[in-house]
Design a protein around this motif. Structure first.
Motif, PDB file in Angstrom:
ATOM      1  N   ASN A  85      38.756 -33.577 -11.035  1.00 49.19           N
ATOM      2  CA  ASN A  85      38.045 -34.344 -10.013  1.00 49.19           C
ATOM      3  C   ASN A  85      39.001 -34.657  -8.862  1.00 49.19           C
ATOM      4  N   TRP A  87      38.946 -36.421  -4.525  1.00 49.26           N
ATOM      5  CA  TRP A  87      38.184 -37.065  -3.457  1.00 49.26           C
ATOM      6  C   TRP A  87      38.582 -36.454  -2.118  1.00 49.26           C
ATOM      7  N   PRO A 126      33.385 -37.850  -3.548  1.00 48.34           N
ATOM      8  CA  PRO A 126      33.899 -37.312  -4.812  1.00 48.34           C
ATOM      9  C   PRO A 126      33.514 -35.841  -5.022  1.00 48.34           C
ATOM     10  N   HIS A 128      33.738 -32.658  -8.035  1.00 42.15           N
ATOM     11  CA  HIS A 128      34.043 -32.249  -9.407  1.00 42.15           C
ATOM     12  C   HIS A 128      34.154 -30.720  -9.443  1.00 42.15           C
ATOM     13  N   SER A 156      43.480 -38.364  -5.640  1.00 40.83           N
ATOM     14  CA  SER A 156      42.888 -38.596  -6.955  1.00 40.83           C
ATOM     15  C   SER A 156      42.292 -40.001  -7.014  1.00 40.83           C
ATOM     16  N   THR A 157      41.484 -40.209  -8.040  1.00 47.01           N
ATOM     17  CA  THR A 157      40.854 -41.524  -8.209  1.00 47.01           C
ATOM     18  C   THR A 157      41.896 -42.617  -8.393  1.00 47.01           C
TER      19      THR A 157
END
Length: 592
Positions: A85, A87, A126, A128, A156-157
Motif C-alpha cells: 500500500n 499514498w 490511498p 493498493h 507510507s501510512t
C-alpha cells in the motif's frame, strides 16, 4: 524571556519538515500540463503532451485565476512477491479541489469540497498494489483565484501518521499556550483596564484563527464541511496583521513618541482594511472577479507597514530600550518572510519562505508579547508592593518620631513643673505650716503668674487667634533677657500679623527648636529669623553664625528630621545648608 525564546526555537525546528522518503518497492513516472481556464475533460487531456514531473518538484503557477493542472502518474510495485500500500500525496492542502481519476473510480477532496484527506499533513489518496502491479492515475488540481503551487510524493501510512500526529500535537500544544496567555492577559485587562491588553487579546485571537486555518487544523478537525476556508485564511491573515500593527503602536507608544510614523501606520492599516472589505464584498457579488491587483496591493502595503514598524522600533531604542528590543525580536522572522514574499511575488527571487515560516512568526509573536506583558505586569505589581511597604515603613517611622517628640515635650513640661511649680508649692505649704498666710498668698500669686508664663512658653494662647509673629516676639524677648553674649533677631517682610493657617503651631515650635539648636549645638552668638509673605506661599529663614557642620557627613539629627517631617506634612519644602565655622541656614517654604 528565555523560556519564550526556547519555545519559539523548538517550534521552528519542529515545523521544518524533512523530505519523505519513497518506499523502495515503488517507482513512479509523472507528468503535468496546465489547463488555462479549466476547459478540458479527461479524454482531451489524455491526448495532450505532458511535461516531466519529479517527486518533490514544485509546480508554481503564480497568481492563478480559474486554472487547472492535470497530472499523470504511472506507479509500479517493483516487488513481485508481496502486495503493498502507498499514498499519493500533494503538499498543498489549500487547493480548492483535487480530483483523482483511478480507472473507473473518481475521488474528490479540497477546500471547496466536502471531501477531505485522511491525514492533516497532506492531501493523500490511498493506493493498493498487487505484486508487480502497475497503475495509471490522473489528477486534476484547481485553484479559483490565488497563488497556486504544489508538489507530490509517495509515502507510507506510517510516515503520514507520524507526520500528522506530530503536526497536530505541536499545533494543539502551541494553541493551548496561546490561550493560556490570552487568559492571563484577559485577567490583567479586567484588573488594569489598560487597552494594551485588549489589543494583544484581539491580535492573538486573529493569530490563532490564522494558524488554525493555515495549518489545515480547522478543515481536518474542526470544520470539515466548511467550503470557504481559503478566503477565511486570506482575510484572517490580513486582519491579523492590522491588529498586530495597532498593538505595536500602543506597545511602543508611537502616538506620543513618534506621531509621524504613527500616522503612516494608521494610513497603511486603513488602506489594507478597505482592501479587505472591498475584496470580500466583490467576492460575494462577483465570485469570478480578478483579484490580482487586490492581492498585489495588499502585499505591497503589508511590506511597507512592516518596514515602517521596523523603523519605528529601531528609533524607539533611544526612548525605551527593552520595549524596542522586544519589537525588533518579534519582527525579525516576519521581516524576512514579508521581504521574500514580496520579492517572490514580483519574481525577483525564485523561492519564498513558506507558510510554515509565517505560522512560526505569528505564534512566536504571541508567545513573546504574551510573556512580556505578563512579566511587565508582575514587575509593576512587585514595584507597587515594594512601594506600599516603603510607605507603611515611612508611616511607622513617622508615628515613632511623633511618639518620641511627644515623649520629649512631656519630659520638658514635667521638668518645668518639677523645677518651678513643684518647689514653689512645697514652699507655700511650709509657709502655711509656719502660720505665715500673708507671705503664702504672695507666693500663690507668683505661682499663678509662673504657670501662666509656662503655658505661654509651651504654646501661647495668642496662637489660637493666628498671632504667630507676636507670640514669637514675646518668646524671643523672654529668651533675649536671659542671654548675656548672644541675641535673637526677628524680621518680617510683608508677613501678616494674624494668619489663619493650621501650621502656625508647628512653625512656632520649629522656630523655638531652631533657636535652641543654634545655641546648644552651634554655639551661635546671633540668630536671625526672617519671615516673608507672598501671594502663593510663605518663606521662613533661620540663620545663625555658629560653628556649622558638614551636612553630607553628619546628616540631620532627630530635631532637624522632626522639623522636615512637620513641614512635609503641609506639602512644604525644607532645606538646610551649613558650612563649618560659617554657620547654618534653614529655609522653609509652605504653600498658601
Amino acid at each position: 524571556m528565555r523560556i519564550t525564546c526556547l519555545v519559539s526555537i523548538l517550534l521552528l525546528f519542529a515545523w521544518f519538515k524533512t523530505s519523505a522518503t519513497i518506499p523502495q518497492q515503488f517507482s513512479v513516472k509523472a507528468g503535468y500540463i496546465v489547463d488555462h481556464g479549466s476547459k478540458w475533460e479527461l479524454k482531451e487531456v489524455q491526448q495532450q503532451k505532458t511535461k516531466p514531473f519529479e517527486i518533490g518538484q514544485k509546480i508554481n503557477l503564480g497568481y492563478n485565476r480559474n486554472d487547472a493542472v492535470w497530472c499523470y502518474f504511472k506507479v509500479k510495485n517493483n516487488d513481485t512477491t508481496k502486495a503493498a500500500n502507498v499514498w499519493l500525496c500533494f503538499d498543498n492542502y489549500h487547493i480548492d479541489s483535487l480530483t483523482i481519476f483511478d480507472q473507473d473510480q473518481v475521488f474528490l477532496m479540497g477546500d471547496r469540497t466536502k471531501g477531505q484527506s485522511t491525514f492533516m499533513s497532506t492531501m493523500g489518496y490511498p493506493l493498493h498494489f498487487y505484486p508487480g502491479q502497475e497503475r495509471i492515475l490522473w489528477a486534476r488540481l484547481t485553484k479559483r483565484t490565488s497563488f497556486f503551487d504544489f508538489s507530490f510524493n509517495l509515502a507510507s501510512t506510517s510516515q503520514l501518521e507520524a507526520q500528522s500526529s506530530k503536526k497536530m500535537t505541536w499545533i494543539a500544544f502551541f494553541i493551548g499556550i496561546a490561550f493560556l496567555l490570552l487568559m492571563i492577559n484577559g485577567i490583567l485587562l479586567a484588573m488594569t483596564r489598560n487597552r494594551l491588553y485588549a489589543y494583544y487579546i484581539g491580535y492573538s485571537v486573529l493569530t490563532v484563527c490564522y494558524v488554525v486555518v493555515t495549518t489545515n487544523f480547522a478543515k481536518h478537525l474542526l470544520f470539515p464541511k466548511l467550503l470557504l476556508l481559503s478566503e477565511i485564511r486570506i482575510f484572517s491573515g490580513a486582519l491579523w496583521y492590522i491588529a498586530l500593527s495597532y498593538f505595536l503602536c500602543c506597545f511602543l507608544a508611537l502616538k506620543q513618541h513618534q506621531p509621524f510614523k504613527y500616522k503612516i501606520i494608521n494610513l497603511l492599516c486603513g488602506i489594507n482594511l478597505l482592501l479587505v472589505l472591498f475584496s470580500a464584498i466583490l467576492l460575494w457579488i462577483y465570485p469570478t472577479f480578478d483579484f490580482r491587483y487586490f492581492f498585489i496591493s495588499g502585499y505591497v502595503i503589508f511590506m511597507l507597514a512592516i518596514v515602517v514598524l521596523f523603523w519605528a522600533s529601531v528609533a524607539h531604542l533611544k526612548v525605551e530600550r527593552d520595549q524596542a528590543i522586544y519589537a525588533l525580536l518579534a519582527f525579525a522572522p516576519q521581516l524576512a518572510w514579508g521581504g521574500c514574499l514580496i520579492l517572490k511575488t514580483f519574481e525577483i527571487i525564485p523561492y519564498a519562505l513558506g507558510d510554515s515560516w509565517m505560522i512560526f512568526a505569528s505564534l512566536y509573536e504571541v508567545f513573546l508579547f504574551g510573556a512580556v506583558l505578563s512579566r511587565n505586569y508582575v514587575e509593576v505589581y512587585l514595584k507597587n508592593t515594594q512601594l506600599m511597604q516603603e510607605v507603611i515603613l515611612e508611616k511607622e517611622n513617622s508615628l515613632r518620631t511623633i511618639n518620641h517628640v511627644q515623649l520629649r515635650e512631656r519630659r520638658n513640661i514635667a521638668n518645668i513643673i518639677h523645677d518651678n511649680v513643684g518647689s514653689k508649692i512645697a514652699h507655700i505649704m511650709h509657709l502655711f505650716d509656719m502660720k505665715n498666710a500673708k507671705l503664702a498668698k504672695q507666693n500663690i500669686r507668683e505661682l499663678a503668674s509662673d504657670i501662666r508664663d509656662i503655658s505661654h512658653k509651651i504654646l501661647p494662647k495668642a496662637l489660637d487667634e493666628g498671632a504667630l509673629v507676636s507670640s514669637l516676639r514675646s518668646q524671643i524677648a523672654i529668651l533675649n533677657a536671659g542671654l548675656d553674649d548672644a541675641e535673637i533677631e526677628l524680621f518680617c517682610y510683608d508677613f501678616p500679623e494674624r494668619i489663619e493657617e493650621k501650621w502656625i503651631y508647628d512653625l512656632y515650635l520649629i522656630a523655638l527648636e531652631a533657636i535652641s539648636n543654634s545655641f546648644k549645638h552651634g554655639k551661635a552668638r546671633l540668630v536671625t529669623i526672617e519671615f516673608y509673605g507672598y501671594a502663593d506661599s510663605y518663606h521662613f529663614q533661620f540663620t545663625d553664625d555658629g560653628c556649622g557642620f558638614d551636612v553630607q557627613q553628619t546628616g540631620m539629627g532627630f530635631g532637624l528630621e522632626n522639623m522636615e517631617k512637620r513641614v512635609g506634612y503641609y506639602q512644604g519644602h525644607f532645606e538646610i545648608s551649613s558650612v563649618e565655622e560659617e554657620g547654618t541656614v534653614i529655609q522653609i517654604v509652605i504653600p498658601a
